[in-house]
Design an enzyme around this catalytic site. Structure first.
Site, short mmCIF file in Angstrom:
data_model
loop_
_atom_site.label_atom_id
_atom_site.label_comp_id
_atom_site.label_asym_id
_atom_site.label_seq_id
_atom_site.Cartn_x
_atom_site.Cartn_y
_atom_site.Cartn_z
N HIS A 273 -142.56 60.11 43.14
CA HIS A 273 -143.05 60.88 44.29
C HIS A 273 -143.43 59.94 45.43
O HIS A 273 -143.15 60.22 46.60
CB HIS A 273 -144.26 61.73 43.88
N ASP B 44 -135.37 66.88 45.50
CA ASP B 44 -135.51 66.92 44.04
C ASP B 44 -135.04 65.62 43.41
O ASP B 44 -134.17 64.93 43.95
CB ASP B 44 -134.70 68.12 43.49
N LEU C 288 -138.78 67.77 67.58
CA LEU C 288 -138.43 68.31 66.26
C LEU C 288 -139.66 69.00 65.68
O LEU C 288 -140.78 68.56 65.91
CB LEU C 288 -138.04 67.16 65.31
C1 IPE Z 1 -137.96 72.57 43.43
O1 IPE Z 1 -137.81 71.57 42.52
C2 IPE Z 1 -139.28 72.43 44.14
C3 IPE Z 1 -139.40 71.28 45.04
C4 IPE Z 1 -138.49 70.38 45.29
C5 IPE Z 1 -140.66 71.19 45.71
P1 IPE Z 1 -138.19 71.77 40.97
O2 IPE Z 1 -137.87 70.47 40.32
O3 IPE Z 1 -139.56 72.27 40.86
O4 IPE Z 1 -137.18 72.92 40.52
P2 IPE Z 1 -136.67 73.35 39.07
O5 IPE Z 1 -137.88 73.67 38.27
O6 IPE Z 1 -135.90 72.20 38.51
O7 IPE Z 1 -135.79 74.52 39.31
C1 IPE Z 2 -139.12 66.91 43.28
O1 IPE Z 2 -138.92 66.01 42.27
C2 IPE Z 2 -140.51 66.85 43.84
C3 IPE Z 2 -141.35 68.00 43.52
C4 IPE Z 2 -141.00 69.08 42.89
C5 IPE Z 2 -142.72 67.94 43.97
P1 IPE Z 2 -139.21 66.40 40.75
O2 IPE Z 2 -140.62 66.02 40.44
O3 IPE Z 2 -138.85 67.79 40.48
O4 IPE Z 2 -138.23 65.41 39.98
P2 IPE Z 2 -137.35 65.76 38.71
O5 IPE Z 2 -136.54 66.97 39.05
O6 IPE Z 2 -138.31 66.01 37.60
O7 IPE Z 2 -136.51 64.56 38.50
MG MG Z 3 -137.15 68.73 39.87
#
Ligand code: IPE
Ligand code: IPE
Ligand code: MG
Length: 227
Positions: free
Chosen positions: A31, A14, A126
């Protein structure tokens, strides 16, 4: 006291969007930068003699709520990552797997995933599992349904057998970016998992920090309800 063994590591990757925003970049750049971390962490796990499985949360059942442009970009990036990664999976002896409901994905992405699974089937150092269109509740509901369809009793063992991963407990779960929640990740498999949270955004996360989290995990006391 004997150290804990780390067989299965799971990560909620995240913070890509905030990483990019802080640099004045588009979220998609975050990303893209996160892919490099996936590579480094996967190589670290392949080289660790204990770690057998690495499960990475890449797209949740709720992530469809994001703007179409971001979702489309993530799908494109996923397909490209899996395809480009094939030689590396072979070099590092990594088996590629997925969990989640694959039904909404494009035929191109599905084809690349199937091809990569077939190519890496015999690899054993792995298993890298990508959680895609994955939701813990969705997985449990599908498992119960499959269990009943097979005429089995939906008890712990029965449900466990029908989960996307045939019931692998997770030893350690890490979430990056400072959020301290599960966001529907592996609800069943995390029952006795040790949790670790770091403020580092996923693109900045590195193997030095991973090593230190793993070392801390090894020293923890795990009771499983006992004493
Ligand atoms: C969780 O992250 C999903 C992934 C990392 C794929 P999100 O960024 O979507 O989660 P919330 O919405 O902050 O809980
Ligand atoms: C996690 O990073 C990746 C996915 C959920 C695909 P985010 O896109 O949620 O990044 P933030 O949380 O908005 O910074
Ligand atoms: Mg996020």
């Amino acid at each position: 006291m004997a150290e804990n063994t780390l067989r299965h590591l799971a990560i909620i990757m995240d913070g890509n969007g905030r990483w990019a925003k802080e640099r004045g970049l588009r979220r998609t750049k975050g990303h893209e930068a996160g892919i490099e971390t996936v590579r480094k962490v996967t190589e670290f796990c392949a080289e660790d003699p204990e770690i057998e499985t690495l499960t990475l949360y890449a797209f949740s059942t709720e992530n469809w709520k994001r703007p179409k442009m971001e979702v489309d970009y993530l799908m494109h990036l996923l397909e490209k990552y899996i395809r480009v990664e094939q030689p590396r999976y072979m070099e590092y002896d990594i088996r590629f797997e997925t969990i989640g409901d694959m039904s909404p994905f494009s035929s191109k992405l599905l084809r690349t995933m199937e091809e990569t699974k077939a190519l890496t089937r015999g690899n054993s150092r792995l298993t890298q599992i990508l959680a895609l269109n994955y939701g813990g509740r969705d997985e449990i509901v599908r498992a119960v349904r499959h269990c009943l369809e097979a005429g089995e009793i939906p008890d712990e063992a029965g449900i466990g057998r029908h989960l996307d991963t045939p019931y692998i407990d997770v030893d350690l779960m890490i979430r990056t970016s400072g959020e301290q929640r599960l966001s529907n990740f592996l609800l069943w498999q995390l029952s006795y998992t040790e949790l670790a949270f770091t403020d580092t955004y996923w693109p900045d996360f590195d193997v030095v920090e991973l090593r230190s989290i793993v070392d801390d995990f090894k020293r923890r006391q795990r009771n499983y309800g006992g004493i």
